[in-house]
Design an enzyme around this catalytic site. Structure first.
Site, PDB file in Angstrom:
ATOM      1  N   GLY A  71       0.501  -7.047   2.267  1.00 25.92           N
ATOM      2  CA  GLY A  71      -0.867  -6.582   2.402  1.00 25.92           C
ATOM      3  C   GLY A  71      -1.552  -6.496   1.053  1.00 25.92           C
ATOM      4  O   GLY A  71      -0.907  -6.560   0.004  1.00 25.92           O
ATOM      5  N   GLY A 119       3.881  -7.222   4.493  1.00 23.89           N
ATOM      6  CA  GLY A 119       3.109  -7.714   5.622  1.00 23.89           C
ATOM      7  C   GLY A 119       3.409  -9.146   6.001  1.00 23.89           C
ATOM      8  O   GLY A 119       3.233  -9.545   7.161  1.00 23.89           O
ATOM      9  N   GLU A 142       8.866  -1.838  -0.601  1.00 19.83           N
ATOM     10  CA  GLU A 142       7.937  -0.702  -0.595  1.00 19.83           C
ATOM     11  C   GLU A 142       8.387   0.508  -1.411  1.00 19.83           C
ATOM     12  O   GLU A 142       7.543   1.240  -1.950  1.00 19.83           O
ATOM     13  CB  GLU A 142       7.654  -0.271   0.849  1.00 19.83           C
ATOM     14  CG  GLU A 142       6.755  -1.216   1.622  1.00 19.83           C
ATOM     15  CD  GLU A 142       7.463  -2.474   2.109  1.00 19.83           C
ATOM     16  OE1 GLU A 142       6.769  -3.380   2.623  1.00 19.83           O
ATOM     17  OE2 GLU A 142       8.703  -2.552   1.985  1.00 19.83           O
ATOM     18  N   ASP A 150       7.318  -0.944   6.398  1.00 22.46           N
ATOM     19  CA  ASP A 150       6.519  -0.817   7.616  1.00 22.46           C
ATOM     20  C   ASP A 150       6.462  -2.168   8.320  1.00 22.46           C
ATOM     21  O   ASP A 150       7.409  -2.942   8.211  1.00 22.46           O
ATOM     22  CB  ASP A 150       5.126  -0.271   7.284  1.00 22.46           C
ATOM     23  CG  ASP A 150       4.286  -1.226   6.441  1.00 22.46           C
ATOM     24  OD1 ASP A 150       4.859  -2.057   5.710  1.00 22.46           O
ATOM     25  OD2 ASP A 150       3.041  -1.123   6.513  1.00 22.46           O
TER      26      ASP A 150
END
Length: 351
Positions: A71, A119, A142, A150
């Site tokens: 992302g 992502g 992350e 995530d």
């Protein structure tokens, strides 16, 4: 990026024969994912599901550096710093798309060439046909930016053999083709030089017919030989004990791994371990994504996310000042706060 008529061309949608093709088109940003890209991909998948002329979907990235680096974390940094809620809206639509991809009724082929992180993993590793190359570098990094895996990453890593997923989640280490196959993050290896040929063949035939003619055996990875000490060390109940076991292992690779872990956000490490262990009990991807959404929203208001992105991406000094700074300073109550329910209207509810 805009075309001459003002349209957004950060994601391109074409049809090649019976294949609907999604091309992530931000090569200078390693095809980093934005909210508009998520929405446009969702719209395309919805349309192609109803189109009898589209038999399968192909996901690829523009350029040769990677499918997607994740992302747009600089935007998340700015939103978190300002106390905004744009990131929450982005994650809501992104996680819905991740679940959509996993349940897509037509073959979904992802070319996981080059860098595939965060992502990018969410867009590809939930697909039914996942192709890696000798250039693939797949990671959920992350914990190094004060965040937690995530996009269904904790679901994928919790399902990896033994404790390999725990190792990848805490260290943020990137894996190549053979290790991605071992961990269940990919299905097929195709040399990068053959991707154009594979893509052309997919325009005229189903993936299940085409792939056997293009797949090969990848070069050996690293994790299979390290599996014994990884499983021993990461079976511990706490991050502190994992680090202790790694340091006591006597293997230089294990010691280096401990040092890698200790450089990450202490809070993120503990929340990540808890999220992985809980994901194993939640079962379905949808329930895990709902948990991840809560964790992500709480992380947006925690200090380490802004600080981690600042250190790695904004100022690039690579010297984050974590708060709290040590594992011993992160209490069980601190961890539990990341899993606390949101207001009912904010919760992510997936079918």
């Amino acid at each position: 990026m805009k075309t001459e008529d003002g349209a957004d061309d950060t994601a391109l949608f074409t049809r090649e024969g019976h294949t609907g093709v999604i091309t992530l088109n931000r090569p200078r940003a390693l095809n980093a994912l934005t909210h508009p890209m998520v929405l446009r991909i969702t719209e395309a998948l919805d349309a192609w599901e109803q189109d009898p002329a589209v038999a399968q979907v192909l996901l690829r990235g523009a350029g040769e550096r990677g499918l997607c680096a994740g992302g747009d974390i600089r935007a998340i940094h700015d939103d978190a710093k300002a106390g905004g809620d744009a990131s929450e809206g982005f994650w809501r639509d992104e996680y819905r798309l991740n679940a959509r991809i996993a349940r897509y009724p037509k073959p979904y082929v992802a070319l996981m060439d080059g860098i595939v992180m965060g992502g990018g993993v969410g867009l590809s590793a939930h697909g039914g046909v996942r192709v890696v190359t000798e250039r693939s570098r797949i990671a959920m990094p992350e914990t190094g930016i004060g965040f937690v895996p995530d996009v269904g990453g904790t679901h994928l890593l919790a399902a990896a053999p033994g404790e390999l997923g725990t190792h990848l989640a805490l260290t943020g280490a990137a894996v190549g083709a053979a290790d991605a196959l071992l961990c269940g993050l990919a299905d097929h290896f195709v040399p990068a030089a053959r991707l154009p040929e594979l893509t052309a063949a997919l325009a005229g035939a189903p993936a299940e017919e085409v792939l056997p003619r293009h797949t090969e055996r990848p070069a050996p990875g690293e994790l299979a030989e390290q599996r014994a000490w990884i499983d021993r060390c990461y079976a511990a109940d706490t991050v502190e004990e994992i680090v202790e076991r790694l340091l006591a292992e006597g293997d230089p690779a294990a010691k280096e791994t401990a040092e890698t872990i200790l450089a990450k956000s202490p809070t993120s490490l503990k929340v990540t371990l808890a999220a992985l262990r809980r994901a194993r009990g939640l079962g379905s991807l949808e329930r895990v994504l709902e948990q991840e959404f809560r964790v992500s929203c709480h992380a947006l208001r925690a200090p380490d996310l802004v600080e981690g992105i600042r250190a790695q991406v904004v100022d690039k000094d690579r010297s984050p000042r974590w708060s709290p700074p040590a594992l011993a300073d992160v209490s069980g109550a601190d961890v539990e706060r990341f899993f606390a329910p949101l207001e009912e209207a904010r919760e992510l509810r997936l079918p």
